[in-house]
Every structure is written in structure tokens, then in C-alpha cells.
Design a protein around this motif. Structure first.
Motif, PDB file in Angstrom:
ATOM      1  N   PHE A 133     -47.524 -10.595 115.555  1.00 44.14           N
ATOM      2  CA  PHE A 133     -48.474  -9.570 115.164  1.00 44.14           C
ATOM      3  C   PHE A 133     -48.026  -9.122 113.773  1.00 44.14           C
ATOM      4  CE2 PHE A 133     -48.609  -8.844 119.890  1.00 44.14           C
ATOM      5  CZ  PHE A 133     -49.900  -9.325 120.070  1.00 44.14           C
TER       6      PHE A 133
ATOM      7  N   THR B 255     -40.812  -8.837 114.775  1.00 43.78           N
ATOM      8  CA  THR B 255     -42.032  -8.108 115.145  1.00 43.78           C
ATOM      9  C   THR B 255     -41.631  -6.844 115.890  1.00 43.78           C
ATOM     10  OG1 THR B 255     -43.173 -10.238 115.355  1.00 43.78           O
ATOM     11  CG2 THR B 255     -44.250  -8.313 116.331  1.00 43.78           C
TER      12      THR B 255
ATOM     13  N   VAL C 189     -48.732  -3.615 123.853  1.00 44.52           N
ATOM     14  CA  VAL C 189     -50.025  -3.804 123.180  1.00 44.52           C
ATOM     15  C   VAL C 189     -51.141  -3.835 124.210  1.00 44.52           C
ATOM     16  CG1 VAL C 189     -48.954  -5.072 121.272  1.00 44.52           C
ATOM     17  CG2 VAL C 189     -49.903  -6.340 123.201  1.00 44.52           C
TER      18      VAL C 189
ATOM     19  N   ARG D 142     -55.007  -7.951 123.135  1.00 50.21           N
ATOM     20  CA  ARG D 142     -54.011  -8.562 122.259  1.00 50.21           C
ATOM     21  C   ARG D 142     -53.062  -9.461 123.068  1.00 50.21           C
ATOM     22  NH1 ARG D 142     -57.065  -7.845 118.036  1.00 50.21           N
ATOM     23  NH2 ARG D 142     -56.570  -6.071 116.681  1.00 50.21           N
TER      24      ARG D 142
ATOM     25  N   PHE E 222     -52.598 -13.447 122.394  1.00 51.47           N
ATOM     26  CA  PHE E 222     -51.274 -14.060 122.295  1.00 51.47           C
ATOM     27  C   PHE E 222     -51.155 -15.232 123.262  1.00 51.47           C
ATOM     28  CE2 PHE E 222     -46.877 -14.552 123.578  1.00 51.47           C
ATOM     29  CZ  PHE E 222     -46.162 -14.451 122.404  1.00 51.47           C
TER      30      PHE E 222
ATOM     31  N   CYS F 181     -48.321 -17.799 113.978  1.00 52.13           N
ATOM     32  CA  CYS F 181     -48.668 -16.531 113.319  1.00 52.13           C
ATOM     33  C   CYS F 181     -50.076 -16.586 112.751  1.00 52.13           C
ATOM     34  CB  CYS F 181     -47.671 -16.237 112.203  1.00 52.13           C
ATOM     35  SG  CYS F 181     -46.007 -15.806 112.753  1.00 52.13           S
TER      36      CYS F 181
ATOM     37  N   TYR G 164     -53.275 -14.263 113.832  1.00 52.65           N
ATOM     38  CA  TYR G 164     -53.975 -13.419 112.859  1.00 52.65           C
ATOM     39  C   TYR G 164     -55.475 -13.731 112.891  1.00 52.65           C
ATOM     40  CZ  TYR G 164     -49.261 -13.002 110.689  1.00 52.65           C
ATOM     41  OH  TYR G 164     -47.933 -12.807 110.441  1.00 52.65           O
TER      42      TYR G 164
ATOM     43  N   MET H 169     -57.153 -12.246 115.847  1.00 49.21           N
ATOM     44  CA  MET H 169     -57.280 -10.801 115.688  1.00 49.21           C
ATOM     45  C   MET H 169     -58.406 -10.427 114.729  1.00 49.21           C
ATOM     46  SD  MET H 169     -53.188  -9.901 115.448  1.00 49.21           S
ATOM     47  CE  MET H 169     -53.412  -8.126 115.194  1.00 49.21           C
TER      48      MET H 169
ATOM     49  N   ALA I 233     -45.311  -3.621 113.470  1.00 47.04           N
ATOM     50  CA  ALA I 233     -46.415  -4.567 113.654  1.00 47.04           C
ATOM     51  C   ALA I 233     -47.747  -3.845 113.768  1.00 47.04           C
ATOM     52  CB  ALA I 233     -46.167  -5.405 114.910  1.00 47.04           C
TER      53      ALA I 233
ATOM     54  N   HIS J  18     -51.347  -4.093 115.512  1.00 45.71           N
ATOM     55  CA  HIS J  18     -51.955  -4.783 116.655  1.00 45.71           C
ATOM     56  C   HIS J  18     -53.134  -3.973 117.208  1.00 45.71           C
ATOM     57  CE1 HIS J  18     -49.834  -1.917 119.279  1.00 45.71           C
ATOM     58  NE2 HIS J  18     -48.806  -2.087 118.483  1.00 45.71           N
TER      59      HIS J  18
END
Length: 254
Positions: free
Chosen positions: A17, A56, A105, A109, A113, A125, A129, A132, A252, A254
Motif C-alpha cells: 500500500f 509498509t 485496512v 483493500r 491485496f 506494488c 496501486y 486501488m 501507508a 489505503h
């Protein structure tokens, strides 16, 4: 420079995150685009090798207590010296980390993940992203891309992706040979293996000119740390912009 603005910001993978200072760069770029139009480019410096970049820090949803998580990779050589796009995630890390995330989170989220494919640190990563929504409408340029490296200008100070103990590591070219930094003033010297341009990436001091030779941005968004070392004289055509302020910048988003 002529034509539409090209609004750029750069960052290493900085947590699965992303850290809040990276989120602030995304927000700054979108605000600027709304004001002036043009394109947003994210220079994703996934050739960096420092494992600390992907730490993170999350806060417990009930107590607010912080916890710092990071990737586990396949072996020690990868962890210390392989570039982030070649640090392969160790078996079990994904499932173990997913079990912890619910305390830190929201469920959406956690699900993002869980759905992110387990490959290497940089790909993980970037894909998270993307899931998200941070990369919507943004062009990503990766420093690991051989086509980017080949198209970039030559630099006098650089790293090379070279072989060591069955792995590819990011070694610094110093004093006519490849060297791996072991901490402090200690370096491990490797054979002076020849490389192609597709194996070379810049040092911090030459990164701006190298990046600009490929991206040709008109505006560059920089964090406070970057402002201290950017060699702005290497790209006088760029308008440099401070990223928007954000609290708890190292934690982070999130």
C-alpha cells in the motif's frame, strides 16, 4: 517545450500500500491536470534495490497502534542487492500477510491485496496501486523496461544489472569495476563484466537527466527529499513543483 503539458512525478515502489507522500504526488498531478490539461506520467523507479523502500506502515483500526510490514523474498542476495523488479516474493508471504490485514485496512483493500498476483516486489506494488484506482488515466514508465533504458541518454554514473551467485543484482560501477554496497564504507567487488545499455540505470545524481531524455516532461512534482538532491540545472526546461502537503507522510495510504 511546446504542446500539451506533460506532468511527471517519480518514485520507487514504496510499500505494497503506497506511502502517503506518493498518494500526495498522485493528487498533486491530478490537480495540476485539472488546471492545465495535458498528460500525467508516473516514473516508476523499480530498478532501485533497497528493501527498506517497500516497508509498509499501517495503523490498527481499533487501537491506532502502528505496525510495519514488508515483503519476504526468496533469498538473502535478492533481499540485499537485487533490483525491486527482480526480488521474487517468497512462498507463504502473501497468505500470511493477508491474514493480518483485516485488523488494519478495510475489507475491500484486503480483497484487492488477495487478488493481486504474487510475482516480484515491483510488479506486486504496481498492480495493487492499479487495483486501488491510483493509476487510472496515468501513463507508467518503468526504469526496468529495456526499451526505456535503450532509448535514454548516456550517463557517466550508473548501476548495472549483473550476475552474482546465481542472481541478478544491481551493482554500482566504481573505479573501473562493479561493486555491491555492504554498508558503511564496505563494498564487495565483482568482476568487471561488460554490459549492454539495456542493463544500465542511473544513480540518484544522474536520474533526472536520464529520465527526462525519455519522458520529456514540462512539469515535475518533487517531494521534500527530492528537492535536496535534484540537479535542476540538468533540465532547465522543466517547471518544478512541490508536492501537496500530507500528514503522516511515511505511513501507508489505503
Amino acid at each position: 517545450m511546446s504542446g500539451a503539458p506533460v506532468i511527471c512525478f517519480g518514485q520507487q515502489p514504496c510499500g505494497f500500500f503506497p506511502r502517503r507522500f506518493l498518494y500526495a504526488k498522485f493528487q498533486t498531478a491530478r490537480r495540476m491536470q485539472a488546471e492545465m490539461g495535458g498528460e500525467i506520467v508516473f516514473f516508476f523507479h523499480d530498478s532501485d534495490h533497497d528493501p527498506r523502500e517497500t516497508q509498509t506502515t499501517l495503523r490498527h483500526r481499533k487501537t491506532g497502534e502502528p505496525v510495519t510490514l514488508n515483503f519476504t523474498v526468496e533469498n538473502k542476495v535478492q533481499r540485499k542487492w537485487s533490483p525491486l523488479y527482480l526480488k521474487r516474493i517468497a512462498d507463504g508471504w502473501h497468505a500470511t500477510t493477508a491474514r493480518q490485514l483485516g485488523a488494519y485496512v478495510e475489507p475491500a483493500r484486503v480483497e484487492a491485496f488477495k487478488q493481486t498476483p504474487v510475482t516480484n516486489v515491483a510488479d506486486f506494488c504496481l498492480e495493487l496501486y492499479r487495483r486501488m484506482g491510483l493509476l487510472d488515466g496515468i501513463r507508467v514508465v518503468r526504469s526496468s523496461d529495456p526499451a526505456v533504458r535503450t532509448a535514454a541518454c548516456d550517463v557517466s554514473e550508473y548501476f548495472g544489472d549483473v550476475a552474482y551467485e546465481g542472481q541478478i543484482v544491481r551493482a554500482r560501477w566504481l573505479d573501473g569495476t562493479w561493486k555491491l554496497h555492504e554498508g558503511g564504507e564496505k563494498y564487495l567487488t565483482l568482476p568487471s563484466t561488460p554490459v549492454t545499455k539495456a542493463q544500465i540505470t542511473p544513480t540518484r545524481d544522474t536520474r533526472l537527466r536520464w529520465m527526462q531524455s525519455v519522458i520529456h516532461c514540462t512539469h515535475y512534482i518533487a517531494g521534500m527529499g527530492e528537492q535536496a538532491y535534484l540537479r535542476k540545472e540538468d533540465a532547465p526546461e522543466i517547471t518544478f513543483v512541490n508536492r501537496d502537503a500530507i500528514d503522516r507522510s511515511d505511513e501507508a495510504f489505503h
